[in-house]
Design an enzyme around this catalytic site. Structure first.
Site, PDB file in Angstrom:
ATOM      1  N   ASP A  88     -13.751   9.300   5.674  1.00 17.08           N
ATOM      2  CA  ASP A  88     -13.889   9.277   7.140  1.00 17.08           C
ATOM      3  C   ASP A  88     -14.723  10.444   7.698  1.00 17.08           C
ATOM      4  OD1 ASP A  88     -12.602   6.900   7.595  1.00 17.08           O
ATOM      5  OD2 ASP A  88     -10.697   7.766   8.185  1.00 17.08           O
ATOM      6  N   ARG A 138     -11.975  -2.496   7.887  1.00 17.03           N
ATOM      7  CA  ARG A 138     -10.595  -2.963   7.674  1.00 17.03           C
ATOM      8  C   ARG A 138     -10.114  -3.759   8.880  1.00 17.03           C
ATOM      9  NH1 ARG A 138      -9.041   1.497   6.418  1.00 17.03           N
ATOM     10  NH2 ARG A 138      -9.539   1.062   4.249  1.00 17.03           N
ATOM     11  N   ASN A 159      -0.769   3.950   1.251  1.00 19.04           N
ATOM     12  CA  ASN A 159      -1.625   4.745   2.131  1.00 19.04           C
ATOM     13  C   ASN A 159      -1.162   4.561   3.590  1.00 19.04           C
ATOM     14  OD1 ASN A 159      -3.753   5.592   3.836  1.00 19.04           O
ATOM     15  ND2 ASN A 159      -5.267   5.251   2.227  1.00 19.04           N
ATOM     16  N   ASP A 197      -8.486  -3.905  -0.360  1.00 18.33           N
ATOM     17  CA  ASP A 197      -9.298  -3.025  -1.182  1.00 18.33           C
ATOM     18  C   ASP A 197     -10.594  -2.748  -0.443  1.00 18.33           C
ATOM     19  OD1 ASP A 197      -9.016  -1.793  -3.901  1.00 18.33           O
ATOM     20  OD2 ASP A 197     -11.080  -2.508  -3.997  1.00 18.33           O
ATOM     21  N   THR A 231       0.839  -1.196   0.000  1.00 24.64           N
ATOM     22  CA  THR A 231       0.000   0.000   0.000  1.00 24.64           C
ATOM     23  C   THR A 231       0.874   1.245   0.000  1.00 24.64           C
ATOM     24  OG1 THR A 231      -1.800   1.181   1.144  1.00 24.64           O
ATOM     25  CG2 THR A 231      -0.178   0.109   2.552  1.00 24.64           C
TER      26      THR A 231
HETATM   27  P1  IMP Z   1      -9.042   1.758  -1.836  1.00 24.76           P
HETATM   28  O1  IMP Z   1      -9.207   1.443  -3.295  1.00 24.76           O
HETATM   29  O2  IMP Z   1      -9.103   0.572  -0.957  1.00 24.76           O
HETATM   30  O3  IMP Z   1      -7.863   2.622  -1.549  1.00 24.76           O
HETATM   31  O4  IMP Z   1     -10.309   2.593  -1.373  1.00 24.76           O
HETATM   32  C1  IMP Z   1     -11.083   3.357  -2.255  1.00 24.76           C
HETATM   33  C2  IMP Z   1     -11.477   4.691  -1.661  1.00 24.76           C
HETATM   34  O5  IMP Z   1     -12.367   4.431  -0.581  1.00 24.76           O
HETATM   35  C3  IMP Z   1     -10.298   5.464  -1.091  1.00 24.76           C
HETATM   36  O6  IMP Z   1      -9.867   6.414  -2.013  1.00 24.76           O
HETATM   37  C4  IMP Z   1     -10.872   6.138   0.109  1.00 24.76           C
HETATM   38  O7  IMP Z   1     -11.291   7.420  -0.272  1.00 24.76           O
HETATM   39  C5  IMP Z   1     -12.088   5.306   0.472  1.00 24.76           C
HETATM   40  N1  IMP Z   1     -11.811   4.521   1.679  1.00 24.76           N
HETATM   41  C6  IMP Z   1     -11.342   3.249   1.778  1.00 24.76           C
HETATM   42  N2  IMP Z   1     -11.230   2.888   3.060  1.00 24.76           N
HETATM   43  C7  IMP Z   1     -11.620   3.956   3.775  1.00 24.76           C
HETATM   44  C8  IMP Z   1     -11.698   4.198   5.169  1.00 24.76           C
HETATM   45  O8  IMP Z   1     -11.358   3.370   6.036  1.00 24.76           O
HETATM   46  N3  IMP Z   1     -12.156   5.415   5.499  1.00 24.76           N
HETATM   47  C9  IMP Z   1     -12.514   6.356   4.601  1.00 24.76           C
HETATM   48  N4  IMP Z   1     -12.452   6.195   3.307  1.00 24.76           N
HETATM   49  C10 IMP Z   1     -11.999   4.984   2.892  1.00 24.76           C
END
Ligand code: IMP
Length: 191
Positions: free
Chosen positions: A149, A176, A14, A70, A12
């Protein structure tokens, strides 16, 4: 102290996701390192398929035991939008765009879903899922965390958004954390 062999790599970029995972996995004495490599991110309706494809690709590239996560935000009044397209929607219309779509909408139920896919050099990917039910808030609240969030109030969280919680509190409710706990239980019992 972490037992030998209990080190996994989280693919990741992030840092917020990584810090959430680090805390959850420490509960199970599993150490985690952040691996910033570019793993494939396929387009699919299922988070599980996206995470599994990412984990398979990452193992090919680095030959280490890795997991990919994801996640997506599913809003009931919008028929599950943005779901697996949350990343694109966050980058384009963002939290303000979602609040605009939800203007004058009373039914604000939503949930976050997470898929954690683990794979290793001699292992086929295995996936673990977590879900956090809640509501879309009326306005942005709080400044911690990331992504959506500030507009998501998890059920049982006393009407606070994830962004109004510390990372430890968010891990009590989050999609998560639930997926990672399932992974950690399997990982520590399977080896
Ligand atoms: P990703 O592809 O798993 O990175 O998630 C897709 C999008 O969902 C990200 O760009 C975040 O904006 C949103 N996202 C994923 N997990 C969270 C979380 O725990 N809190 C808030 N937004 C989330």
């Amino acid at each position: 102290m972490f037992p030998r062999g209990r080190l996994v790599f989280f693919v990741t970029c992030n840092i917020h996701k990584f810090n959430e995972a680090r805390r959850v996995l420490a509960e199970y004495k599993v150490a985690v390192a952040m691996l910033k490599i570019k793993a494939v991110e396929i387009q699919d309706d299922k988070l599980e398929s996206i995470a599994k494809a990412g984990a398979t690709d990452a193992v090919k590239k680095c030959g280490l035991p890795v997991f990919v996560e994801d996640a997506g935000l599913f809003i009931e009044a919008l028929n599950g939008f943005p779901g697996p397209y949350s990343s694109y929607v966050y980058r384009t219309i963002g939290t303000k765009g979602i609040l605009k779509l939800m203007e004058n909408v009373d039914k604000r139920d939503a949930y976050f879903q997470s898929a954690v896919a683990f794979s290793g050099p001699k292992e086929t990917p295995k996936c673990f899922q977590g879900k956090a039910k809640g509501k879309i808030s009326m306005e942005e609240c709080g400044s911690s965390g990331f992504g959506f969030d500030p507009i998501f109030e998890p059920s049982g969280g006393h009407k606070r958004t994830f962004a109004e919680m510390t990372p430890i509190e968010k891990n009590e409710y989050s999609h998560r954390a639930e997926a990672l706990r399932k992974f950690a239980k399997w990982y520590t019992s399977a080896r």
